[in-house]
Scaffold this motif. Structure first.
Motif, PDB file in Angstrom:
ATOM      1  N   LEU A  28       0.835  -1.203   0.000  1.00 41.58           N
ATOM      2  CA  LEU A  28       0.000   0.000   0.000  1.00 41.58           C
ATOM      3  C   LEU A  28       0.871   1.255   0.000  1.00 41.58           C
ATOM      4  N   ALA A  29       1.858   1.303   0.900  1.00 45.77           N
ATOM      5  CA  ALA A  29       2.740   2.471   0.975  1.00 45.77           C
ATOM      6  C   ALA A  29       3.515   2.648  -0.325  1.00 45.77           C
ATOM      7  N   ALA A  30       3.982   1.524  -0.888  1.00 46.89           N
ATOM      8  CA  ALA A  30       4.744   1.590  -2.138  1.00 46.89           C
ATOM      9  C   ALA A  30       3.879   2.113  -3.280  1.00 46.89           C
ATOM     10  N   ILE A  31       2.630   1.671  -3.346  1.00 42.36           N
ATOM     11  CA  ILE A  31       1.727   2.103  -4.423  1.00 42.36           C
ATOM     12  C   ILE A  31       1.396   3.590  -4.281  1.00 42.36           C
ATOM     13  N   LEU A  32       1.135   4.043  -3.048  1.00 42.13           N
ATOM     14  CA  LEU A  32       0.877   5.470  -2.828  1.00 42.13           C
ATOM     15  C   LEU A  32       2.071   6.305  -3.266  1.00 42.13           C
ATOM     16  N   PHE A  33       3.269   5.800  -2.965  1.00 45.60           N
ATOM     17  CA  PHE A  33       4.477   6.499  -3.401  1.00 45.60           C
ATOM     18  C   PHE A  33       4.567   6.536  -4.927  1.00 45.60           C
ATOM     19  N   VAL A  59       2.275   6.419  -7.179  1.00 45.24           N
ATOM     20  CA  VAL A  59       1.288   7.319  -7.792  1.00 45.24           C
ATOM     21  C   VAL A  59       1.743   8.774  -7.687  1.00 45.24           C
ATOM     22  N   GLN A  60       2.068   9.213  -6.449  1.00 45.45           N
ATOM     23  CA  GLN A  60       2.403  10.634  -6.281  1.00 45.45           C
ATOM     24  C   GLN A  60       3.759  10.983  -6.870  1.00 45.45           C
ATOM     25  N   ARG A  61       4.728  10.087  -6.797  1.00 44.09           N
ATOM     26  CA  ARG A  61       6.047  10.404  -7.357  1.00 44.09           C
ATOM     27  C   ARG A  61       6.021  10.313  -8.874  1.00 44.09           C
ATOM     28  N   ILE A  83       6.501   6.914 -18.727  1.00 42.92           N
ATOM     29  CA  ILE A  83       5.286   7.341 -18.026  1.00 42.92           C
ATOM     30  C   ILE A  83       5.407   8.805 -17.589  1.00 42.92           C
ATOM     31  N   ALA A  84       6.591   9.185 -17.059  1.00 44.73           N
ATOM     32  CA  ALA A  84       6.807  10.573 -16.617  1.00 44.73           C
ATOM     33  C   ALA A  84       6.685  11.540 -17.790  1.00 44.73           C
ATOM     34  N   ILE A  85       7.231  11.140 -18.938  1.00 45.81           N
ATOM     35  CA  ILE A  85       7.112  11.980 -20.136  1.00 45.81           C
ATOM     36  C   ILE A  85       5.644  12.130 -20.524  1.00 45.81           C
ATOM     37  N   PHE A  86       4.886  11.054 -20.402  1.00 43.51           N
ATOM     38  CA  PHE A  86       3.455  11.105 -20.716  1.00 43.51           C
ATOM     39  C   PHE A  86       2.727  12.068 -19.777  1.00 43.51           C
ATOM     40  N   PHE A  87       3.009  11.962 -18.470  1.00 48.30           N
ATOM     41  CA  PHE A  87       2.396  12.878 -17.509  1.00 48.30           C
ATOM     42  C   PHE A  87       2.768  14.322 -17.833  1.00 48.30           C
ATOM     43  N   ALA A  88       4.025  14.532 -18.227  1.00 47.41           N
ATOM     44  CA  ALA A  88       4.480  15.884 -18.564  1.00 47.41           C
ATOM     45  C   ALA A  88       3.698  16.432 -19.752  1.00 47.41           C
ATOM     46  N   CYS A  89       3.392  15.560 -20.685  1.00 42.49           N
ATOM     47  CA  CYS A  89       2.697  16.000 -21.899  1.00 42.49           C
ATOM     48  C   CYS A  89       1.238  16.371 -21.644  1.00 42.49           C
ATOM     49  N   ILE A  90       0.649  15.840 -20.561  1.00 42.89           N
ATOM     50  CA  ILE A  90      -0.757  16.153 -20.293  1.00 42.89           C
ATOM     51  C   ILE A  90      -0.908  17.110 -19.116  1.00 42.89           C
ATOM     52  N   ILE A 139       0.369  17.848  -4.552  1.00 40.43           N
ATOM     53  CA  ILE A 139       0.362  16.403  -4.834  1.00 40.43           C
ATOM     54  C   ILE A 139       1.006  15.640  -3.679  1.00 40.43           C
ATOM     55  N   GLY A 140       2.154  16.152  -3.210  1.00 35.24           N
ATOM     56  CA  GLY A 140       2.823  15.502  -2.087  1.00 35.24           C
ATOM     57  C   GLY A 140       1.969  15.526  -0.834  1.00 35.24           C
TER      58      GLY A 140
END
Length: 577
Positions: A118-123, A125-127, A465-472, A486-487
């Protein structure tokens, strides 16, 4: 930009990428790739921790934040030094004792696999979102400067980071961050002294501070208990403290920096170095923004610093109306210049003239009104335009007023900072995915080489994935606030899990897991109804309080659940304080 600027920019960036990839090539195993074989000295740990947090957003948005709102944002960091001490005393010894690759490994030892996951998944998503924003920030600058497609710029910057992070892992991140911090600090110091040089000859630095103070830019500490206020002493010392404790203590992008330290002492010294230098560094960056504000009191200033908004208006039927406002602003700026010069003359005679101060405030309010009218016209011209221009203030100054060569250096500063934070983010995302999700959940025995290759592939995957987030991505109020929001949404809950693990030995896995689920759901609801639905900035709750609420709620609920619903559960406790 002149040819010399291009040379400075390209040579600086290529040196960092090529040096990082060459210097750290040939990782032999996962420990080498993720922990750098625990060979990092304390000074490098400290610089790496600072560079990870000091993203391009810091140098792009913070001066603009100070230009518009003054020095009050520094209160955000007031809780950080306290957090560094607690992490050094509690977190680091436990992490090193159990020789973990990631922070979330500890949670399985203390609780169970569900809580770790759970902690890893939350990390993740936000990171993952945060890393995309660190790419997006400098892309805005270069796309506006060069007229290139924003998506292409996101891809180019993302690929540059992926090259050396994929090749060298943690070592590459640490090695390149030393060069990046040198470029960053050199560029900011040179810029600060150039701004002072550009101010009128009769103006001293002390005069500049007085003028900034007269315009409300030097209100550093706010002791208000109003929860609507974003930045106060109390929100910084509580919400800022919880955010710093969570970010530096549980976010793998930071934990990975000091887990690579030679020893517990070296890791602790690196964090203490960050605790001592971070607040002064942020104060200095904000002060640069304030000096930019003073500079524009004596130089032509646009109605809106975002060049794309000017283009939208010029191509609309509102062009003349907007130009009329610009003419009014130009006339007002001349009046401000005259009053400010009179005020300086009075200051040089040791007299702080209250009448002139009052006139300065009145003129500043008129300027705010003109800018508000300009934003309305921009929205009429293009309803999709982002009228908030905080992220463009410093960029506008760099582009229009810095000398040849220094423009290239400052752009290299911003892109280097972006690459630094993005590299740490990708390295942490890949490490967490490989160790906490992939390795922990596959049943077959695999070789060290297999997991090394898997971690590299996850680096590539998260880079894409980070590049994709940057594009949107789209601008919120300004980028530095978006990252911190977000943090704040996620960090409180994750921190609560770790604090329970460290300090509450009688709380077991079912209680903490369920309390974390409830707490995170509650934070989503609070965020939506108290912050998100108020885009104009009239929030009912400053976002920093989300860290405090999430952390306290997770701890409180876990205690209640353990004493009621799950009171019969007993488990072996691996470690607690």
């Amino acid at each position: 930009m002149q040819l010399f600027d291009w040379i400075v920019l390209i040579v600086t960036l290529l040196f960092i990428v090529i040096y990082g990839a060459w210097k750290t090539r040939g990782s032999k195993n996962v420990e080498d790739y993720i922990l750098g074989n625990n060979e990092t000295p304390w000074f490098t740990v400290g610089l790496s921790v600072m560079a990870t947090q000091a993203s391009a957003i810091t140098f792009l948005s913070t001066p603009g934040q100070a230009y518009h709102d003054g020095m009050g944002f520094v209160q955000f960091y007031f809780g950080l030094p306290i957090a560094m001490v607690i992490i050094c005393v509690t977190f680091i010894p436990i992490y090193h004792k159990y020789k973990v690759y990631t922070a979330y490994e500890y949670l399985e030892k203390r609780f169970d696999l569900k809580t770790r996951s759970l902690a890893a998944i939350l990390f993740l998503v936000q990171r993952g979102l945060g890393t995309g924003i660190t790419i997006y920030a400098p892309s805005i600058i270069l796309s506006a400067l060069l007229g290139w497609n924003l998506t292409y710029m996101n891809i180019i910057i993302g690929i540059l980071v992926i090259i050396y992070t994929f090749t060298g892992g943690t070592k590459a991140v640490n090695v390149t961050q030393k060069q990046q911090m040198f470029v960053i600090l050199s560029g900011m110091v040179i810029t600060f002294f150039l701004i002072l040089h550009y101010l009128p000859n009769e103006m001293t630095f002390d005069n500049a501070l007085h003028i900034a103070g007269a315009n409300g830019k030097m209100d550093i500490v706010n002791f208000s208990f109003d929860l609507n206020e974003k930045y106060t002493f109390w929100s910084g010392i509580t919400g800022g403290f919880f955010l710093a404790l969570a970010y530096f203590g549980t976010d793998q992008s930071q934990v990975g920096r000091y887990l690579s330290g030679k020893s517990v002492k070296e890791s602790q010294m690196g964090l203490i170095m960050n605790g001592l230098l971070k607040v002064p560094m942020q104060f200095f960056i904000l002060l640069i923004g304030v000096m930019v504000f003073v500079f524009f009191l004596f130089n032509p200033v646009p109605l809106n610093f975002n060049p794309n908004n000017k283009i939208s208006v010029d191509n609309s039927i509102y062009k003349k109306e907007y130009q009329s406002l610009q003419n009014d602003l130009n006339k007002l700026s001349e009046d401000e210049k005259v009053i400010n010069l009179l005020y300086i003359d009075q200051l040089n005679q040791d007299y702080d003239n209250p009448t002139l101060r009052k006139e300065l405030v009145e003129l500043a309010n008129k300027e705010k009104d003109l800018r508000a009218q300009a934003r309305e016209i921009i929205k009429k011209a293009d309803s999709n335009s982002e009228t908030n221009d905080k992220d463009y203030v410093f960029f506008y100054f760099i582009l229009h007023y810095l000398p040849k060569g220094l423009i290239g250096l400052l752009l290299a500063v911003i892109i280097s900072a972006a690459m630094s934070s993005t590299a740490s983010g990708l390295n942490a995302l890949a490490s967490t995915t490989a160790i906490d999700i992939y390795k922990r959940n596959i049943k077959e025995e695999k070789s060290e080489k297999h997991f090394l290759n898997a971690t590299k592939l996850f680096t590539l995957m998260w880079g894409i994935i980070a590049i994709f987030f940057a594009c949107i991505a789209t601008l919120f109020e300004n980028l530095i606030q978006l990252v911190n929001i977000i943090g704040s949404i996620f960090y409180g809950t994750v921190l609560g899990i770790f604090l329970v693990g460290f300090y509450f030995k009688k709380i077991h896995s079912k209680a903490i897991f369920n309390s974390a689920i409830i707490s995170q759901t509650t934070i989503f609801i609070i965020y939506y109804f108290a912050i998100f639905i108020y885009p104009s900035g009239e929030e009912k709750l400053g976002y920093l309080w989300l860290n405090f609420i999430g952390g306290v709620l997770t701890i409180t609920l876990s205690i209640l659940l353990q004493k009621t619903i799950f009171r019969k559960q007993k488990e072996e406790i691996v470690d607690s304080i």
